[in-house]
Every structure is written in structure tokens, then in C-alpha cells.
Design a protein around this motif. Structure first.
Motif, short mmCIF file in Angstrom:
data_model
loop_
_atom_site.label_atom_id
_atom_site.label_comp_id
_atom_site.label_asym_id
_atom_site.label_seq_id
_atom_site.Cartn_x
_atom_site.Cartn_y
_atom_site.Cartn_z
N GLU A 1 -5.24 -8.97 19.56
CA GLU A 1 -6.76 -8.43 20.03
C GLU A 1 -6.73 -7.11 20.13
N LYS A 2 -5.15 -6.64 20.45
CA LYS A 2 -5.02 -4.88 20.67
C LYS A 2 -5.04 -4.24 19.50
N ILE A 3 -4.54 -4.97 18.14
CA ILE A 3 -4.71 -4.03 17.56
C ILE A 3 -5.99 -4.32 16.31
N ILE A 4 -6.47 -4.84 17.08
CA ILE A 4 -8.38 -5.22 16.31
C ILE A 4 -9.22 -3.78 17.11
N THR A 5 -8.93 -4.02 18.02
CA THR A 5 -9.55 -3.17 19.02
C THR A 5 -8.86 -1.58 18.49
N LEU A 6 -7.78 -1.04 18.40
CA LEU A 6 -7.40 -0.21 17.64
C LEU A 6 -7.99 -0.21 16.41
N GLY A 7 -8.35 -0.92 15.54
CA GLY A 7 -9.00 -0.70 14.40
C GLY A 7 -7.72 -0.50 13.14
N TRP A 8 -6.48 -0.93 13.82
CA TRP A 8 -5.41 -0.58 12.58
C TRP A 8 -5.71 -2.07 11.61
N PRO A 9 -5.14 -1.48 10.15
CA PRO A 9 -5.46 -3.00 9.63
C PRO A 9 -3.80 -3.61 9.17
N LEU A 10 -4.47 -5.04 8.51
CA LEU A 10 -4.26 -6.11 8.62
C LEU A 10 -2.57 -6.31 7.89
N SER A 11 -2.37 -4.52 7.23
CA SER A 11 -0.77 -5.01 7.06
C SER A 11 0.01 -4.14 7.56
N TYR A 12 -1.24 -3.73 9.25
CA TYR A 12 0.51 -3.22 9.83
C TYR A 12 1.27 -4.86 10.43
N ILE A 13 0.75 -5.47 10.54
CA ILE A 13 1.15 -7.39 11.43
C ILE A 13 1.39 -7.45 10.19
N THR A 14 1.46 -7.98 8.52
CA THR A 14 2.34 -8.42 7.99
C THR A 14 3.67 -8.17 7.27
N ASP A 15 3.26 -6.15 7.00
CA ASP A 15 4.25 -5.59 6.85
C ASP A 15 5.77 -5.04 7.68
N GLY A 16 4.95 -5.20 8.89
CA GLY A 16 5.86 -5.40 10.34
C GLY A 16 6.99 -6.72 10.32
N LEU A 17 6.26 -7.63 10.50
CA LEU A 17 6.98 -8.86 10.03
C LEU A 17 7.86 -8.72 8.74
N GLN A 18 7.48 -8.83 7.76
CA GLN A 18 8.63 -9.12 6.43
C GLN A 18 9.20 -7.94 6.83
N MET A 19 9.09 -6.58 7.73
CA MET A 19 10.83 -5.94 8.24
C MET A 19 11.26 -6.41 8.92
N PHE A 20 10.83 -6.99 10.26
CA PHE A 20 11.44 -7.30 11.11
C PHE A 20 12.27 -8.86 10.38
N ASP B 1 8.70 2.67 11.17
CA ASP B 1 8.20 3.74 11.07
C ASP B 1 7.69 4.80 10.10
N SER B 2 7.94 4.11 8.88
CA SER B 2 7.38 4.67 7.77
C SER B 2 6.27 4.21 7.33
N LEU B 3 5.42 3.42 7.82
CA LEU B 3 3.92 2.83 7.51
C LEU B 3 3.03 3.72 8.43
N LYS B 4 3.55 4.42 9.66
CA LYS B 4 2.68 5.52 9.71
C LYS B 4 2.09 6.13 8.99
N VAL B 5 3.03 6.95 7.60
CA VAL B 5 3.01 7.83 6.85
C VAL B 5 2.21 7.23 6.01
N ASP B 6 2.20 6.19 5.64
CA ASP B 6 1.19 5.44 4.24
C ASP B 6 0.16 4.62 4.42
N LYS B 7 0.49 4.24 6.04
CA LYS B 7 -1.11 3.29 6.26
C LYS B 7 -2.08 4.11 7.53
N PHE B 8 -1.38 5.01 7.93
CA PHE B 8 -2.67 5.55 9.50
C PHE B 8 -3.18 6.75 9.10
N SER B 9 -3.72 7.03 9.67
CA SER B 9 -4.24 8.70 9.86
C SER B 9 -4.13 9.03 10.66
N SER B 10 -3.89 11.23 10.65
CA SER B 10 -3.21 11.81 11.34
C SER B 10 -4.04 11.95 12.90
#
Length: 289
Positions: A70-89, A25-34
């Protein structure tokens, strides 16, 4: 040992998922717009962690991973969302198993790290490969589209065409300008070609050289080239650099350039609006004054 750890992770998936959701949940503040809503972010996070556990349960199956990337690309979210999320897991899962295990020695810790890496690494590689591959494809399409739009030749009337240039001109783009200019001039049977540099921020020696070459090429196929959009600062730069534009007609604005183009093609602009004094005289004559 690996199958036993997998069983522990699956049996406690609800707890691990909750721990992971709190972390990510902390990623939303750092990496995503409002503009990214809380609901979308939460739903995507849950889908993400479901993809991870599905991949762990069905070792070797990455179908869900491809669809999610493919969904993440369609949303236009950064690659770091994937890598950070997996590292957190990775961290959450290791911490949970360690904190709930009676056997915490070097051998167990090493096996745990190796096992979790075996779950996470294939997902990371597949997601990154799918993500980067799709982005490269999108960028390739965009690059082609930009090239087609970067140097258009627009016919405005019989024998007169305009090429508006916007942005920085480098060697590669200059080559494209030359090709489009010559092909377009022949295709549209142009007598006069106006090159409008109003939107070119900087005209240095290299840019001027490319423009002069393009104008000379146009002259060789029997057309006249006029350079328009010469702003005061551009004129000063050209003079300071000692660039010789003697053989290239220039005008300060597109309007003046178009007027010259009409004169070269034996035409002119005629004002069809009657003058005020002419109307007054006509009214007086009708009134018998």
C-alpha cells in the motif's frame, strides 16, 4: 534443511541486507525520477528488506507485506521496483550462502534454490496481487471520473446550454455524449444546444456521423443544435470527406454560435458602452457650444 538455511540467512541478515542495499541502489537511476529523494529511497529500501526478513522469520504471515504494498502504491512507484528488488534478494542470498558453505554439491544447491524460492515466491505473489488490485481500483475510480467530465452539458443562460468536447471521440464516448446531451437538454429545458468541437483534434466520417446523430436526437426533443468551433482544417476535412452538414447549423467560434443562439431565443447582445462621439456631443451641449 530449509530451517537450517533460514537460520543461516537470519544470523547473517546484516551482511545480506548490506549486499542487497548496494545492489538495489542501481534501481534509482534506471526507474525513478530526480524527484525521489535519496533519503526516501534509502528508507523505503530498508523497510522493504525488513519486510522480507520478517516474512521469512514468520513463515505464512504476510501482514507487513500488505502494508508495504500500500505504501509503494501511495508513493506511485512502479511494480518493477518490487519484482526487481525481490529477485535481487534471491540472488544475493543464494550467493552469500554458497560462498560461505563447505558443502557445495548438486543436492545442496538444489535444496538452496528451492528453499529461497519458498521464502520469496509468497512475498512476490502477495505484493503483486495487492499492487495490481489497488491500481485496478484506482483506475476504475479515475475512469468513472473521466466519463463524468468527458461530455459535460453546461447551462449558460435560460434556454441555452453548451457541450464542450475535448479529445478523441470513439464509439463508447459518442454514446455517452448522446445520453448526456439528451438528458441535459431536457433537464435544463434547453431551446438551443451548442456543441463545441474546438478541442477535438480530428473529425473524420465516424465522428461527424456521431455528431449528426446527436444533433438529430436533440431536434427530436424540440431543441436546436449548433455545431461550433469549426477550424479551417476541420472544415477542409469535412468537405474532402463529403460529409453533409446541411441540416446542422455551424459556426466557426463559440462566440458566433452563442450570438446565433440568442437570436433563436429572441434575444440579442446590447452594447451598453456609449460611443466616443456621443460623449463628445454631450460634453459640448453641456458647455453650451
Amino acid at each position: 534443511m530449509n530451517s537450517k538455511l533460514i537460520q543461516i540467512a537470519i544470523e547473517n541478515s546484516d551482511t545480506i541486507v548490506q549486499m542487497w542495499l548496494e545492489k538495489i541502489d542501481s534501481l534509482k537511476v534506471d526507474k525513478f525520477s530526480s524527484s525521489t529523494s535519496d533519503e526516501l529511497f534509502e528508507n523505503t529500501n530498508r523497510e522493504f528488506v525488513n519486510v522480507i526478513f520478517t516474512s521469512i522469520k514468520q513463515q505464512g504471515s504476510l501482514i507487513e507485506v500488505v502494508a508495504f504494498s500500500e505504501k509503494i502504491i501511495t508513493l506511485g512507484w512502479p511494480l518493477s521496483y518490487i519484482t526487481d528488488g525481490l529477485q535481487m534478494f534471491r540472488r544475493v542470498t543464494i550467493d552469500f550462502i554458497l560462498s560461505n558453505s563447505d558443502q557445495v554439491d548438486t543436492s545442496f544447491f538444489s535444496e538452496l534454490l528451492t528453499s529461497v524460492d519458498r521464502w520469496v515466491e509468497p512475498i512476490i505473489h502477495q505484493l503483486i496481487n495487492e499492487y495490481t488490485g489497488s491500481w485496478e481500483h484506482i483506475l476504475s475510480i479515475q475512469r468513472i471520473a473521466l466519463q463524468e467530465l468527458s461530455a459535460p452539458l453546461i447551462p449558460v443562460t435560460d434556454g441555452i446550454t453548451i457541450m464542450p468536447l475535448i479529445g478523441t471521440i470513439d464509439t463508447e464516448r459518442a454514446k455517452l455524449i448522446m445520453e448526456n446531451l439528451l438528458e441535459g437538454a431536457i433537464k435544463h429545458n434547453s431551446e438551443v444546444v451548442l456543441i463545441d468541437i474546438t478541442g477535438v483534434p480530428v473529425v473524420d466520417t465516424m465522428v461527424a456521423h456521431h455528431i449528426i446523430q446527436a444533433a438529430e436526437a436533440v431536434r427530436l426533443i424540440g431543441a436546436t443544435c449548433i455545431l461550433v468551433g469549426i477550424r479551417p482544417e476541420i472544415a477542409q476535412t469535412i468537405v474532402n470527406l463529403g460529409i453533409d452538414l446541411t441540416n446542422l447549423p455551424t459556426k466557426s467560434s463559440l462566440k458566433k454560435g452563442f450570438t446565433s443562439a440568442l437570436e433563436i431565443t429572441n434575444r440579442k447582445i446590447v452594447d451598453l458602452k456609449p460611443k466616443e462621439d456621443g460623449i463628445e456631443e454631450m460634453i459640448k451641449s453641456l458647455q453650451g457650444e
